[in-house]
Design an enzyme around this catalytic site. Sequence first.
Site, PDB file in Angstrom:
ATOM      1  N   PRO A 168      18.240  62.207  36.713  1.00 34.55           N
ATOM      2  CA  PRO A 168      17.508  63.366  37.416  1.00 34.55           C
ATOM      3  C   PRO A 168      16.266  62.940  38.389  1.00 34.55           C
ATOM      4  O   PRO A 168      15.744  63.561  39.296  1.00 34.55           O
ATOM      5  CB  PRO A 168      17.328  64.328  36.613  1.00 34.55           C
ATOM      6  CG  PRO A 168      17.302  63.972  35.317  1.00 34.55           C
ATOM      7  CD  PRO A 168      18.068  62.659  35.214  1.00 34.55           C
TER       8      PRO A 168
ATOM      9  N   TYR B  88       5.433  63.091  40.533  1.00 34.17           N
ATOM     10  CA  TYR B  88       6.079  61.960  39.519  1.00 34.17           C
ATOM     11  C   TYR B  88       5.157  61.198  38.980  1.00 34.17           C
ATOM     12  O   TYR B  88       4.242  60.461  39.972  1.00 34.17           O
ATOM     13  CB  TYR B  88       7.119  61.478  40.419  1.00 34.17           C
ATOM     14  CG  TYR B  88       8.235  62.233  40.736  1.00 34.17           C
ATOM     15  CD1 TYR B  88       8.285  62.871  41.831  1.00 34.17           C
ATOM     16  CD2 TYR B  88       9.629  62.216  40.055  1.00 34.17           C
ATOM     17  CE1 TYR B  88       9.251  63.812  42.308  1.00 34.17           C
ATOM     18  CE2 TYR B  88      10.736  62.943  40.695  1.00 34.17           C
ATOM     19  CZ  TYR B  88      10.403  63.674  41.750  1.00 34.17           C
ATOM     20  OH  TYR B  88      11.532  64.578  42.181  1.00 34.17           O
TER      21      TYR B  88
ATOM     22  N   LYS C  20      19.229  64.270  42.854  1.00 32.91           N
ATOM     23  CA  LYS C  20      20.324  64.013  43.550  1.00 32.91           C
ATOM     24  C   LYS C  20      21.614  64.819  43.079  1.00 32.91           C
ATOM     25  O   LYS C  20      22.702  64.845  43.711  1.00 32.91           O
ATOM     26  CB  LYS C  20      20.658  62.712  44.000  1.00 32.91           C
ATOM     27  CG  LYS C  20      19.722  62.110  45.018  1.00 32.91           C
ATOM     28  CD  LYS C  20      19.865  62.554  46.154  1.00 32.91           C
ATOM     29  CE  LYS C  20      18.651  62.470  47.133  1.00 32.91           C
ATOM     30  NZ  LYS C  20      17.972  63.485  47.144  1.00 32.91           N
TER      31      LYS C  20
ATOM     32  N   HIS D  99       9.106  72.593  50.168  1.00 34.10           N
ATOM     33  CA  HIS D  99       7.987  71.552  50.043  1.00 34.10           C
ATOM     34  C   HIS D  99       8.140  70.639  51.241  1.00 34.10           C
ATOM     35  O   HIS D  99       9.327  70.058  51.402  1.00 34.10           O
ATOM     36  CB  HIS D  99       8.227  71.039  48.609  1.00 34.10           C
ATOM     37  CG  HIS D  99       7.895  71.720  47.694  1.00 34.10           C
ATOM     38  ND1 HIS D  99       7.849  71.196  46.334  1.00 34.10           N
ATOM     39  CD2 HIS D  99       7.528  72.985  47.489  1.00 34.10           C
ATOM     40  CE1 HIS D  99       7.194  72.269  45.587  1.00 34.10           C
ATOM     41  NE2 HIS D  99       7.110  73.304  46.270  1.00 34.10           N
TER      42      HIS D  99
ATOM     43  N   TYR E  44      14.975  60.546  49.724  1.00 35.25           N
ATOM     44  CA  TYR E  44      14.587  61.659  48.910  1.00 35.25           C
ATOM     45  C   TYR E  44      15.174  63.086  49.499  1.00 35.25           C
ATOM     46  O   TYR E  44      15.745  63.723  49.006  1.00 35.25           O
ATOM     47  CB  TYR E  44      13.220  61.668  48.711  1.00 35.25           C
ATOM     48  CG  TYR E  44      12.756  62.557  47.673  1.00 35.25           C
ATOM     49  CD1 TYR E  44      12.712  62.428  46.293  1.00 35.25           C
ATOM     50  CD2 TYR E  44      12.426  64.034  48.043  1.00 35.25           C
ATOM     51  CE1 TYR E  44      12.137  63.233  45.118  1.00 35.25           C
ATOM     52  CE2 TYR E  44      11.827  64.684  46.969  1.00 35.25           C
ATOM     53  CZ  TYR E  44      11.720  64.531  45.685  1.00 35.25           C
ATOM     54  OH  TYR E  44      11.173  65.373  44.800  1.00 35.25           O
TER      55      TYR E  44
HETATM   56  P1  RFL Z   1      28.432  71.453  36.094  1.00 34.11           P
HETATM   57  O1  RFL Z   1      27.312  72.312  36.531  1.00 34.11           O
HETATM   58  O2  RFL Z   1      28.451  70.601  34.965  1.00 34.11           O
HETATM   59  O3  RFL Z   1      29.689  72.443  36.187  1.00 34.11           O
HETATM   60  C1  RFL Z   1      31.003  71.884  35.549  1.00 34.11           C
HETATM   61  C2  RFL Z   1      31.628  73.422  34.958  1.00 34.11           C
HETATM   62  O4  RFL Z   1      32.958  73.131  34.647  1.00 34.11           O
HETATM   63  C3  RFL Z   1      33.013  74.037  33.340  1.00 34.11           C
HETATM   64  N1  RFL Z   1      34.122  73.044  32.531  1.00 34.11           N
HETATM   65  C4  RFL Z   1      35.471  73.403  32.375  1.00 34.11           C
HETATM   66  N2  RFL Z   1      35.919  74.277  32.845  1.00 34.11           N
HETATM   67  C5  RFL Z   1      37.349  74.545  32.503  1.00 34.11           C
HETATM   68  N3  RFL Z   1      38.134  73.732  31.521  1.00 34.11           N
HETATM   69  C6  RFL Z   1      37.431  72.738  31.226  1.00 34.11           C
HETATM   70  N4  RFL Z   1      38.016  71.707  30.499  1.00 34.11           N
HETATM   71  C7  RFL Z   1      36.024  72.535  31.426  1.00 34.11           C
HETATM   72  N5  RFL Z   1      35.229  71.461  31.264  1.00 34.11           N
HETATM   73  C8  RFL Z   1      33.887  71.856  32.094  1.00 34.11           C
HETATM   74  C9  RFL Z   1      31.805  73.719  32.828  1.00 34.11           C
HETATM   75  O5  RFL Z   1      31.587  74.898  31.748  1.00 34.11           O
HETATM   76  C10 RFL Z   1      31.076  74.051  33.810  1.00 34.11           C
HETATM   77  O6  RFL Z   1      30.579  75.224  34.249  1.00 34.11           O
HETATM   78  O7  RFL Z   1      28.966  70.347  37.295  1.00 34.11           O
HETATM   79  P2  RFL Z   1      28.798  70.481  38.826  1.00 34.11           P
HETATM   80  O8  RFL Z   1      29.438  71.704  39.454  1.00 34.11           O
HETATM   81  O9  RFL Z   1      29.383  69.335  39.467  1.00 34.11           O
HETATM   82  O10 RFL Z   1      27.331  70.636  39.296  1.00 34.11           O
HETATM   83  C11 RFL Z   1      26.530  69.303  38.987  1.00 34.11           C
HETATM   84  C12 RFL Z   1      25.004  69.841  38.723  1.00 34.11           C
HETATM   85  O11 RFL Z   1      25.158  70.694  37.553  1.00 34.11           O
HETATM   86  C13 RFL Z   1      24.232  68.566  38.145  1.00 34.11           C
HETATM   87  O12 RFL Z   1      24.638  67.473  39.025  1.00 34.11           O
HETATM   88  C14 RFL Z   1      22.776  68.838  38.374  1.00 34.11           C
HETATM   89  O13 RFL Z   1      22.557  69.970  37.289  1.00 34.11           O
HETATM   90  C15 RFL Z   1      21.789  67.625  38.218  1.00 34.11           C
HETATM   91  N6  RFL Z   1      20.318  67.848  38.257  1.00 34.11           N
HETATM   92  C16 RFL Z   1      19.752  67.862  39.317  1.00 34.11           C
HETATM   93  N7  RFL Z   1      20.613  67.715  40.335  1.00 34.11           N
HETATM   94  C17 RFL Z   1      19.814  67.998  41.804  1.00 34.11           C
HETATM   95  O14 RFL Z   1      20.392  67.828  42.998  1.00 34.11           O
HETATM   96  N8  RFL Z   1      18.375  68.118  41.855  1.00 34.11           N
HETATM   97  C18 RFL Z   1      17.761  68.444  40.527  1.00 34.11           C
HETATM   98  O15 RFL Z   1      16.492  68.570  40.633  1.00 34.11           O
HETATM   99  C19 RFL Z   1      18.189  68.017  39.670  1.00 34.11           C
HETATM  100  N9  RFL Z   1      17.604  68.190  38.209  1.00 34.11           N
HETATM  101  C20 RFL Z   1      19.702  67.735  37.071  1.00 34.11           C
HETATM  102  C21 RFL Z   1      18.329  68.106  37.067  1.00 34.11           C
HETATM  103  C22 RFL Z   1      20.287  67.660  35.847  1.00 34.11           C
HETATM  104  C23 RFL Z   1      19.744  67.586  34.492  1.00 34.11           C
HETATM  105  N10 RFL Z   1      20.257  67.758  33.336  1.00 34.11           N
HETATM  106  C24 RFL Z   1      20.069  68.722  32.201  1.00 34.11           C
HETATM  107  C25 RFL Z   1      21.539  66.844  33.129  1.00 34.11           C
HETATM  108  C26 RFL Z   1      17.592  67.883  35.859  1.00 34.11           C
HETATM  109  C27 RFL Z   1      17.979  67.990  34.576  1.00 34.11           C
HETATM  110  C28 RFL Z   1      17.327  67.910  33.455  1.00 34.11           C
HETATM  111  C1  PHB Z   2      13.566  70.195  38.763  1.00 35.49           C
HETATM  112  O1  PHB Z   2      12.744  70.943  39.560  1.00 35.49           O
HETATM  113  O2  PHB Z   2      14.151  70.587  37.674  1.00 35.49           O
HETATM  114  C2  PHB Z   2      13.522  68.842  39.355  1.00 35.49           C
HETATM  115  C3  PHB Z   2      12.875  68.305  40.259  1.00 35.49           C
HETATM  116  C4  PHB Z   2      12.951  67.165  40.596  1.00 35.49           C
HETATM  117  C5  PHB Z   2      13.502  66.018  40.053  1.00 35.49           C
HETATM  118  C6  PHB Z   2      14.345  66.346  38.706  1.00 35.49           C
HETATM  119  C7  PHB Z   2      14.202  67.826  38.434  1.00 35.49           C
HETATM  120  O3  PHB Z   2      13.597  64.642  40.356  1.00 35.49           O
END
Ligand code: RFL
Ligand code: PHB
Length: 389
Positions: free
Chosen positions: A292, A200, A296, A72, A384
């Site tokens: 989110p 957005y 980031k 994008h 961004y």
């Molecule tokens: P995770 O993905 O939470 O993984 C951690 C892992 O550790 C395990 N764990 C354990 N293992 C052993 N012993 C224990 N006691 C443990 N406790 C936990 C868990 O089971 C898991 O497998 O963390 P990590 O690797 O730091 O990754 C971070 C990302 O997952 C998170 O920052 C993103 O998903 C945030 N996020 C977004 N980030 C972006 O860069 N771009 C996006 O577009 C974006 N969109 C989002 C998002 C997060 C969202 N939610 C649901 C919070 C959109 C949403 C809706």
């Molecule tokens: C997504 O694709 O899930 C997404 C994209 C941009 C955001 C948050 C989530 O700022």
Amino acid sequence: MRTKVVIIGAGPAGLLLGQLLHAYGIDNVILERQSPDYVLGRIRAGLLEEGTVVLLDEASAGARAHREGLVHDGFELAFGGKRHRIDLKAATGKTMMIYGQTEVTLDLMDARKAAGLTTVYEAADVTPHDFDTDHPRVSYLKDGIAHEIACDFIAGCDGFHGVSRASIKPSAIQTFERVYPFGWLGILSDTPPVSHELIYTNHARGFSLCTMRSMRRSRYYVQCSLDDHVDQWPDERFWDELKQRLDPEAADKLITGPSIEKSIAPLRSFVAEPMRFGRMFLAGDAAHIVPPTGAKGLNLAGSDVRFLSQALREYYDEKSSAGIDAYSAKALSRVWKAVRFSWWMTAMMHKFPDQGEFGARIQVAELDYLVGSQAATASLAENYVGLPY
Ligand code: RFL
Ligand code: PHB
């Protein structure tokens, strides 16, 4: 059993770190509480910075993202019923990539399997020990049997609710937090996205975001109340609410269909300082959470892991502790800038319970300024696409 680095958590941070360390010849074992299917079932991030894609390449896990990811050049901000395009490429020379976190995780899992590295899934009671000495170790239970791994370092990549940060004595850690008074209700549906770029929207009924996973699979979010439950949001209610918040052209074009996933995420900003405790490091969501809105979270996990893997490479290859000593300050400097950006985007785009008409007008004035000023657009775009590291 003994290894150089025990990584706790097989989310994107842990898996990426494991691959980068392997590329530098540093052996590592990952301990994950859940099963692989559970980890792959969590629908989260969708938008990757160019720097994150480069890291996937370095981890030998980027080939499918280059084939299937959607590049994008910009995105749209909507307010007052109109859309305004932010041209990221023109402002920064950089682009973003739509490629789901589930795909990132799957590619990293496959790369790890191909490299023959050890991951223990469904490891219970994972506990880091003695990380304030030169002989750290990690204990866990697998199928009811107790195990222990001796190591040089522990990497806490176990997310916000993990055991690593929780193992640190309170006097050694400082935390900073802001909890927002709303959540995001997200759905995934096998329908074509309403537009080829993200939209957005700031609306009197609340924020909405139109994003996607492919040109056949859409991801939509609407701001919701923290008290809401997904059962209160049948598909028809979701589509109706989203339509009301979109500009007329998008509302008209929106193609609806059955949801294949629906979940509510609360919004929070959180930072733990420092990110190093003797021979244990924190990386990714274990150390910080961002709302989110700025996309980031996963990208910050990427930059932490890059700093950490390079610091450990320096430790083993050059017998220098300079990198590991600098890790926390270096990572936090980038983290806080992304925390600020995500907080600012969140504040500008959402309806706050106490904002009143004054607050709503200020948001529109800020958005109007943002899309009308080259300097302001450039600043938004620079943050961004991801600050350099
Ligand atoms: P995770 O993905 O939470 O993984 C951690 C892992 O550790 C395990 N764990 C354990 N293992 C052993 N012993 C224990 N006691 C443990 N406790 C936990 C868990 O089971 C898991 O497998 O963390 P990590 O690797 O730091 O990754 C971070 C990302 O997952 C998170 O920052 C993103 O998903 C945030 N996020 C977004 N980030 C972006 O860069 N771009 C996006 O577009 C974006 N969109 C989002 C998002 C997060 C969202 N939610 C649901 C919070 C959109 C949403 C809706
Ligand atoms: C997504 O694709 O899930 C997404 C994209 C941009 C955001 C948050 C989530 O700022």
